[in-house]
Motif scaffolding. Structure first.
Motif, PDB file in Angstrom:
ATOM      1  N   THR A  62      15.127  77.758  14.820  1.00  0.00           N
ATOM      2  CA  THR A  62      15.838  76.600  15.329  1.00  0.00           C
ATOM      3  C   THR A  62      16.612  77.002  16.580  1.00  0.00           C
ATOM      4  O   THR A  62      17.356  77.975  16.549  1.00  0.00           O
ATOM      5  CB  THR A  62      16.820  76.057  14.272  1.00  0.00           C
ATOM      6  N   TYR A  64      19.183  75.516  19.617  1.00  0.00           N
ATOM      7  CA  TYR A  64      20.073  74.444  20.045  1.00  0.00           C
ATOM      8  C   TYR A  64      20.400  74.683  21.518  1.00  0.00           C
ATOM      9  O   TYR A  64      20.940  75.736  21.866  1.00  0.00           O
ATOM     10  CB  TYR A  64      21.368  74.467  19.224  1.00  0.00           C
ATOM     11  N   ILE A  69      17.769  69.859  19.765  1.00  0.00           N
ATOM     12  CA  ILE A  69      17.479  70.830  18.708  1.00  0.00           C
ATOM     13  C   ILE A  69      15.969  71.016  18.636  1.00  0.00           C
ATOM     14  O   ILE A  69      15.225  70.062  18.377  1.00  0.00           O
ATOM     15  CB  ILE A  69      18.025  70.338  17.355  1.00  0.00           C
ATOM     16  N   TRP A  84      19.630  65.159  21.894  1.00  0.00           N
ATOM     17  CA  TRP A  84      21.013  64.758  21.631  1.00  0.00           C
ATOM     18  C   TRP A  84      21.196  63.255  21.836  1.00  0.00           C
ATOM     19  O   TRP A  84      21.860  62.586  21.026  1.00  0.00           O
ATOM     20  CB  TRP A  84      21.986  65.532  22.522  1.00  0.00           C
ATOM     21  N   THR A 136      20.586  75.582   7.598  1.00  0.00           N
ATOM     22  CA  THR A 136      21.234  76.591   8.429  1.00  0.00           C
ATOM     23  C   THR A 136      21.989  77.582   7.550  1.00  0.00           C
ATOM     24  O   THR A 136      22.401  77.253   6.441  1.00  0.00           O
ATOM     25  CB  THR A 136      22.210  75.967   9.451  1.00  0.00           C
ATOM     26  N   ILE A 142      26.888  76.229  14.295  1.00  0.00           N
ATOM     27  CA  ILE A 142      26.349  74.879  14.436  1.00  0.00           C
ATOM     28  C   ILE A 142      27.479  73.899  14.731  1.00  0.00           C
ATOM     29  O   ILE A 142      27.333  73.002  15.567  1.00  0.00           O
ATOM     30  CB  ILE A 142      25.564  74.439  13.178  1.00  0.00           C
TER      31      ILE A 142
END
Length: 159
Positions: A62, A64, A69, A84, A136, A142
């Motif tokens: 993953t 970011y 994401i 987003w 996660t 995060i």
């Protein structure tokens, strides 16, 4: 902080212990009363070995970043980007295995879940109404990403 990358797998202490125990017992059972060729010819042993190799090979990567994401489920050809600007709400939460019926790429009453272990995830509610839970292991990182990219109205934390 405006970039974060996380890589997760199904591998844990328990997975390794179970793999060693089962493969060891399987091998001993055949080698104690036979030969290596008997073990090599046993289909059950090879199926079990392939399952454990698959568990060790699967990774959830993953990323970011400014776009959103990025999800990559390795070795499967699964790539997805959640932007987003397409998110109505995003927040951290705890979940139960019963919510989605286990780990992996799952569908449940709360939408799609993409997880490998643990009980914490990022819950996304998209403007289209779609819900996605991304597992996660690093909720602090995060939360910092959410704080950076999303307005206060679009984020909350239930962890």
């Amino acid at each position: 902080m405006n970039y974060f990358e996380e890589s997760q797998s199904f591998v844990s202490k328990w997975t390794i212990a179970i793999a060693i125990l089962l493969l060891g017992l399987f091998s001993y059972r055949f080698l104690a009363g036979g030969t290596i060729s008997m073990l090599a010819e046993n289909v059950g042993f090879w199926i079990m070995l392939l399952i454990f190799i698959a568990l060790f090979a699967v990774r959830l990567k993953t990323t970011y970043d400014a776009e959103g994401i990025h999800i990559h489920f390795i070795p499967f050809v699964f790539n997805r980007v959640y932007k987003w600007e397409d998110m109505e709400e995003a927040y951290l939460r705890k979940y139960s295995l019963m919510d989605y019926g286990g780990w992996g790429y799952r569908f449940g009453s709360d939408g799609l879940a993409i997880t490998t272990s643990g009980n914490k995830g990022l819950q996304l509610k998209m403007k289209t109404g779609k819900k996605v839970l991304i597992g996660t292991q690093d909720t602090d990182a995060i939360q910092r990403i959410l704080d950076y990219y999303l307005s206060h109205e679009r984020r909350k934390s239930n962890v």
